[in-house]
Design an enzyme around this catalytic site. Sequence first.
Site, PDB file in Angstrom:
ATOM      1  CG  LEU A   1      57.426  44.123 -39.253  1.00  0.00           C
ATOM      2  CD1 LEU A   1      56.315  44.815 -40.041  1.00  0.00           C
ATOM      3  CD2 LEU A   1      57.878  45.010 -38.112  1.00  0.00           C
ATOM      4  CG  ASP A   2      56.386  39.788 -33.345  1.00  0.00           C
ATOM      5  OD1 ASP A   2      57.424  39.176 -33.646  1.00  0.00           O
ATOM      6  OD2 ASP A   2      56.188  40.288 -32.221  1.00  0.00           O
ATOM      7  NE  ARG A   3      50.101  33.986 -38.860  1.00  0.00           N
ATOM      8  CZ  ARG A   3      49.742  32.709 -38.930  1.00  0.00           C
ATOM      9  NH1 ARG A   3      50.368  31.815 -38.185  1.00  0.00           N
ATOM     10  NH2 ARG A   3      48.778  32.332 -39.735  1.00  0.00           N
TER      11      ARG A   3
END
Length: 338
Positions: A149-151
Amino acid sequence: MPPLPLLPQVKTVLVDEDSAGQRLDNFLMRHLKGVPKTHVYRIIRSGEVRVNKGRASADSRVAAGDLVRLPPVRISERVAEKAEAMAQSITRDAPARDFPILFEDEHLIAIDKPSGVAVHGGSGVSFGVIEQLRMARPQAKFLELVHRLDRDTSGILLIAKKRSALTNLQDQFRERETGKTYLALVSGRWPANKKVLDKPLHKYLLTNKDGSEGERRVKVVAKDDPNGMPSVTLVKVRNTTSSSFTLLEVTIKTGRTHQIRVHLASEGFPIVGDDKYGDFDLNKTLLRAGKLPALKRMFLHAWRLQFNHPVTGERVELMAHLPSELETFSTHVAPTFP
């Protein structure tokens, strides 16, 4: 003259969303730093590099979820020392941390990842979820990320506890047998009849003032653009309040970098709090508490995930409730939001 250091024996690398669409030769050069370009092309031609267990050409493009086999190769001593020092530093400095568990058995873990935490170290990030989890569970023999997942995105993240589970689950992601649905709050009133966004995406790099490569960005391109990667997003209105905000259930059929963020913004409805593709003036306003609570992050949450259990084959559905900061904000926007 002593022989050049040898990289670890055969290694398998999972292609993440940030790397999807890259040519195989460029992908290898990123992962085999210090290896001469001529040698990279030689191991591709010889078949030592495999993509999903099959041979591939240098100009073929990798996709998210692909498994790329890297053979042992020799690199310069300086690169080897730097890589070793970095690996030791990440392991040594990563604080032990457990995360909220949504599901766990002897094969896998599903956690509720908070916003602001990278899934792994690298690219300017000292450590991420996987390093912290390994430090918290020193007895675990195997812990590997199934996907990412994106940060700045919160929500469901899968970690495999056995290699067989890792391979099975990655196959499901690659073959699109999983169901991934996000909750996203956008600025504006989303048209209820706009349900399918089928727009190719292209990744590019910004240029810094000194001429060096900057941050990665993504944009929508024309259907006939040779650099465009097919990208499909399904959108369902969950709730709306006057004309200010709409809460959406967003299901991705492809896993491109920043896909949801770019697709929604391209329609004129950026995700609230998005610092790359959003409404920057609105974001600044929402940072300060007023009639609404302050919102200091992007309103994008991996809410529901469906997959087949890697051993039993049973269909598993997991859900992660909105984090408190998003729930508080959405409740003030419209009390009927979840």
